[in-house]
Design an enzyme around this catalytic site. Structure first.
Site, PDB file in Angstrom:
ATOM      1  N   LYS A   1       0.868   6.982   5.882  1.00 39.95           N
ATOM      2  CA  LYS A   1       1.855   6.939   4.802  1.00 39.95           C
ATOM      3  C   LYS A   1       2.263   8.335   4.338  1.00 39.95           C
ATOM      4  CE  LYS A   1       1.302   2.246   3.755  1.00 39.95           C
ATOM      5  NZ  LYS A   1       0.063   1.892   4.441  1.00 39.95           N
TER       6      LYS A   1
HETATM    7  C1  LIG Z   1      -0.022   0.695   5.133  1.00 38.04           C
HETATM    8  C2  LIG Z   1      -0.985   0.675   6.253  1.00 38.04           C
HETATM    9  C3  LIG Z   1      -0.815  -0.176   7.343  1.00 38.04           C
HETATM   10  C4  LIG Z   1       0.327  -1.156   7.421  1.00 38.04           C
HETATM   11  O1  LIG Z   1       1.573  -0.524   7.402  1.00 38.04           O
HETATM   12  P1  LIG Z   1       2.925  -1.349   7.226  1.00 38.04           P
HETATM   13  O2  LIG Z   1       3.751  -0.552   6.264  1.00 38.04           O
HETATM   14  O3  LIG Z   1       2.534  -2.660   6.724  1.00 38.04           O
HETATM   15  O4  LIG Z   1       3.540  -1.400   8.536  1.00 38.04           O
HETATM   16  C5  LIG Z   1      -1.718  -0.096   8.387  1.00 38.04           C
HETATM   17  N1  LIG Z   1      -2.771   0.741   8.338  1.00 38.04           N
HETATM   18  C6  LIG Z   1      -2.978   1.555   7.306  1.00 38.04           C
HETATM   19  C7  LIG Z   1      -4.159   2.454   7.318  1.00 38.04           C
HETATM   20  C8  LIG Z   1      -2.094   1.566   6.233  1.00 38.04           C
HETATM   21  O5  LIG Z   1      -2.295   2.386   5.206  1.00 38.04           O
END
Ligand SMILES: *Cc1c(COP(=O)(O)O)cnc(C)c1O
Length: 461
Positions: free
Chosen positions: A112
């Protein structure tokens, strides 16, 4: 470049407006009116370029005149300067024809950061110009919140309020949200699950009075700016493996469909992606929908991959929009049915979705087994989300190189990793004192008006 809503009736916006607004006024999500393409030679030219240079070339066609070319280059440089790896998104090999894209070298150790650090820079630049002040409210299953707080802490023009499900985030995630001392960031522990938090954020956006009063802005994965930032690493990874001369496939651990949807955009832009594989944990609404055509809400079961413990997948609406041939009215109808518990995708649309996406699911045991096996036989310590991806990817290996996205560092989820391997994954040195810092925690009931009041009080002080 203009942005339109997936439900067809909200105002058409510029990139800057779509980024600052988040959710559209008709309840839909913003998407670009047309998807720009990059030709073969341009993509081939990415070979050997820095992450930042590829990021500029991939994103530039989407931003219109929101930033000058030089300013946009500068924002990108600032966004990724704090990463702990010079390649930003390095690729490592797991097995013959199977690669891992490490997206966890940012300041909060999850993918993120790629989007949030850039969004932080873009918000600051846009708001600095207009003199406006906004309140960012977001829901998190752990990683979005920590990434947002890290990206916006200390900025002048922004207050950040993050709702997270009490007791359902890892200690590292919680501490990353509750230990920053800047007065413009606030983490609220809600007595509910992630879907409750996300639903309240949506309700706040649909409460136009509140939206105006606090000048609400969103940075959840529905924000187009976030999806856009995630398109970049599909290009850098595929080009390292021989694209555009060679096809590459990707497996993406996903819940909210944000990360995999970025892959779909990359493909539409001309990157030769063969398969895009959705990998879910036992909260498998996406896998079930692709299998059966029925999108029906289940209840959320807590898993060892908590950032994917989601049963309402907000970015899936964007996938539906394209599957329905950009028919906003059809999407609006389906979303109205979702309020009643679910809908069935039309035959034409489910065929289109199955053309674009494959899927698979990992049980808790599969996930834990993958963590154990991959450290023993492949020399790679995986976080549980990445392990979900790797497990699912194994069923799709072939002659096309497969890249599985590693979405978090194992140290972000140490309990599950230690149970599966006996190894306690250490935090990188730059954040080794996280467990010693003081926390500030605000606990709140799962109640919209109570939380709206907390937000008003916080931003007034
Ligand atoms: C947010 C997140 C996901 C899922 O991401 P999406 O936005 O749902 O595609 C997968 N793994 C981790 C570690 C995350 O923080």
């Amino acid at each position: 470049m203009r942005y339109i809503s997936t439900r067809g009736t909200a105002p058409v916006l510029t990139f800057e407006q779509a980024m600052l607004t988040g959710l559209a006024r008709d309840g839909g999500l913003y998407v670009p009116e047309t998807i720009p393409t990059l030709d073969h030679d341009t993509i081939a030219g990415f070979a050997g370029q820095s992450y930042e240079d590829v990021a500029y070339a991939v994103m530039r066609p989407f931003i219109g005149d929101t930033f000058s070319d030089n300013q946009f280059r500068e924002l990108i440089a600032n966004a990724y300067a704090g990463f702990g790896h010079a390649a930003r998104a390095p690729l490592v090999q797991l097995a013959p024809n199977h690669f891992l894209l490490e997206l966890f070298h940012g300041p909060t150790l999850a993918f993120k950061d790629f989007a949030m650090q850039l969004i932080g820079q873009m918000f600051e630049a846009a708001l600095g110009r207009s003199g406006d002040r906004v309140t960012i409210v977001g829901a998190t299953s752990g990683d979005t919140g920590s990434a947002a707080i890290e990206a916006f802490r200390g900025l002048d023009a922004v207050d950040v309020i993050i709702l997270y499900p009490h007791g359902r985030v890892s200690e590292v995630q919680r501490r990353q949200m509750t230990t920053p001392t800047e007065s413009n960031v606030h983490a609220i522990a809600v007595d509910g699950d992630f879907d409750d938090c996300q639903a309240m954020v949506k309700d706040m956006f649909n409460d136009f009075q509140f939206r105006e009063d606090v000048r609400l802005a969103g940075v959840n994965s529905i924000n187009w700016g976030r999806v856009l930032a995630q398109v970049v690493y599909y290009f850098t990874a595929a080009v390292s493996l021989g694209a555009p001369q060679r096809e590459v496939s990707f497996t993406v651990p996903t819940g909210n469909f944000g990360d995999i949807f970025a892959g779909y955009i990359a493909k539409r832009m001309g990157l030769p992606i063969r398969d895009l594989v959705v990998a879910t944990n036992t909260n498998d609404i996406l896998h079930r929908t692709l299998e059966t055509g029925a999108y029906t809400k289940g209840t959320v079961t807590p898993t060892i991959s908590p950032s994917m413990d989601i049963q309402v997948s907000s970015n899936f609406e964007r996938a539906l929009f394209y599957a329905y041939g950009q028919d906003g009215a059809a999407v609006a109808d389906q979303m109205a049915d979702l309020k009643q518990g679910g809908f069935t995708v039309s035959q034409g649309a489910i065929d289109a979705l199955r053309d674009s996406y494959l899927s698979g699911r990992a049980s808790e045991q599969d996930t834990s087994d993958a963590i154990t096996t991959y450290v023993q036989e492949h020399g790679e310590l995986l976080c549980p989300h990445s392990a979900v991806g790797v497990h699912v990817a194994q069923h799709h290996l072939g002659t096309t190189p497969m890249v599985t996205l590693a979405t978090a560092h194992p140290a972000k989820f140490p309990a599950a990793v230690e149970r599966a391997t006996g190894i306690h994954p250490p935090l990188p040195p730059r954040m080794a004192d996280l467990y010693d810092r003081d926390e500030r925690i605000t606990r709140a009931a799962n109640d919209l008006s109570a939380i709206q009041q907390i937000i008003k009080d916080r931003i007034a002080s």
